[in-house]
Design an enzyme around this catalytic site. Structure first.
Site, PDB file in Angstrom:
ATOM      1  N   LYS A 106       0.867  -1.192   0.000  1.00  0.00           N
ATOM      2  CA  LYS A 106       0.000   0.000   0.000  1.00  0.00           C
ATOM      3  C   LYS A 106       0.895   1.231   0.000  1.00  0.00           C
ATOM      4  O   LYS A 106       1.812   1.339   0.808  1.00  0.00           O
ATOM      5  CB  LYS A 106      -0.880   0.009   1.243  1.00  0.00           C
ATOM      6  CG  LYS A 106      -1.643   1.322   1.379  1.00  0.00           C
ATOM      7  CD  LYS A 106      -2.737   1.239   2.383  1.00  0.00           C
ATOM      8  CE  LYS A 106      -2.272   1.671   3.746  1.00  0.00           C
ATOM      9  NZ  LYS A 106      -3.397   1.951   4.657  1.00  0.00           N
TER      10      LYS A 106
HETATM   11  C1  R5P Z   1      -2.223   4.602   8.325  1.00  0.00           C
HETATM   12  O1  R5P Z   1      -1.455   4.624   9.194  1.00  0.00           O
HETATM   13  C2  R5P Z   1      -3.150   3.539   8.230  1.00  0.00           C
HETATM   14  O2  R5P Z   1      -2.504   2.375   7.826  1.00  0.00           O
HETATM   15  C3  R5P Z   1      -4.321   3.809   7.322  1.00  0.00           C
HETATM   16  O3  R5P Z   1      -4.989   2.603   7.232  1.00  0.00           O
HETATM   17  C4  R5P Z   1      -3.974   4.259   5.937  1.00  0.00           C
HETATM   18  O4  R5P Z   1      -3.271   5.444   5.977  1.00  0.00           O
HETATM   19  C5  R5P Z   1      -5.203   4.378   5.055  1.00  0.00           C
HETATM   20  O5  R5P Z   1      -6.073   5.287   5.561  1.00  0.00           O
HETATM   21  P1  R5P Z   1      -6.297   6.701   4.888  1.00  0.00           P
HETATM   22  O6  R5P Z   1      -7.036   6.441   3.619  1.00  0.00           O
HETATM   23  O7  R5P Z   1      -7.116   7.448   5.885  1.00  0.00           O
HETATM   24  O8  R5P Z   1      -4.964   7.323   4.640  1.00  0.00           O
END
Ligand code: R5P
Length: 260
Positions: free
Chosen positions: A172
């Protein structure tokens, strides 16, 4: 990849589109009671039917999610720091046995390339991959880069490729210009985008559209869904982009429709 691992991975990705809309609600592991997630159960309940999987910590799972729900779990197993201190200073917080007891389909930890504790975070990922291989559980690497580094294809590409080289089964990262270069550098490892800070709904849909067009296998999105003024409409709109090849304007109508 072994059978069990493939089977767990296939639960996360839609069998037709081969993509995923992962709902990320793990923010509390270092942010505490994040806006939109104070009552995590209430926030997640209306969204879960539209999520292909749920990214969450074990504590949040036990507290707010019914064990009878049938969505695959991507279990956040790193932490140990908070927004008050150095973010890259993570350790693995949950054992692989616990992940199995919770019926996780994948486990996840962050790496902080260019961060103060870069080496430790990379060692966490390497260890988790070893454990995942041993027990047949796939590992999602969440990439972060050092504070001074641009979130561009150079640095996000560096972090993503390192995650792949360490054996991550999914990566990711953030969307950026020249995103297709990151996807290319990750080979066969599926790349997902995080949503990042809350932005305008149309912009978030455009970001998802551009990412998928550049080869992303979906999104792992949190704040741009649960902090929206219409969270259910927004996740449906994101699904339209990821699974149904919807154009941004079409997807935006899906979001707006639910608002009425
Ligand atoms: C971040 O530390 C987390 O892993 C979140 O799950 C990730 O950043 C995704 O969330 P967002 O779309 O709010 O950035």
């Amino acid at each position: 990849m072994q059978w069990g691992m493939k089977n767990r991975l296939s639960r996360i990705f839609d069998p037709v589109s081969k993509k995923t809309v992962m709902l990320a609600v793990d923010h509390g592991y270092f942010q505490g009671p994040t806006t939109g997630l104070r009552d995590l159960g209430k926030a997640v309940a209306p969204l879960l039917p539209y999520a292909d999987s749920l990214m969450i910590t074990r504590g949040a799972l036990r507290n707010w999610i019914s064990p009878e729900m049938n969505k695959p779990i991507v279990l956040r197993v790193s932490g140990g720091q908070s927004i008050l201190k150095e973010l890259s200073n993570e350790v693995l917080t949950t054992s692989i046995q616990e992940a199995i007891r919770l019926n996780a389909s994948a486990v996840t930890c962050s790496i902080y390339v260019g961060g103060e504790f870069e080496k430790e975070s990379l060692a966490n990922l390497a260890k988790l991959v070893d454990l995942g291989e041993e027990y047949g559980i796939t590992v999602l690497a969440v990439t972060a880069v050092g504070k001074e580094m641009e979130r561009d294809a150079r640095y996000l590409g560096l972090a993503s490729r390192i995650a792949v080289e360490l054996g991550a089964h999914m990566v990711k990262t953030y969307y950026c210009k020249d995103f297709e270069q990151i996807v290319e550098a990750c080979g066969n490892v599926p790349v997902l985008i995080a949503g990042g800070k809350k932005i305008d709904e149309k912009d978030a849909l455009l970001m998802a559209r551009n990412a998928v067009d550049a080869g992303a296998k979906g999104v792992d999105m949190g704040r741009n869904v649960f902090q929206s003024d219409n969270p259910a409409g927004m996740i449906k709109a994101v699904r339209a982009v990821v699974h149904d090849k919807a154009a941004v304007e079409q997807a935006y109508q899906v979001y707006k429709e639910g608002k009425k």
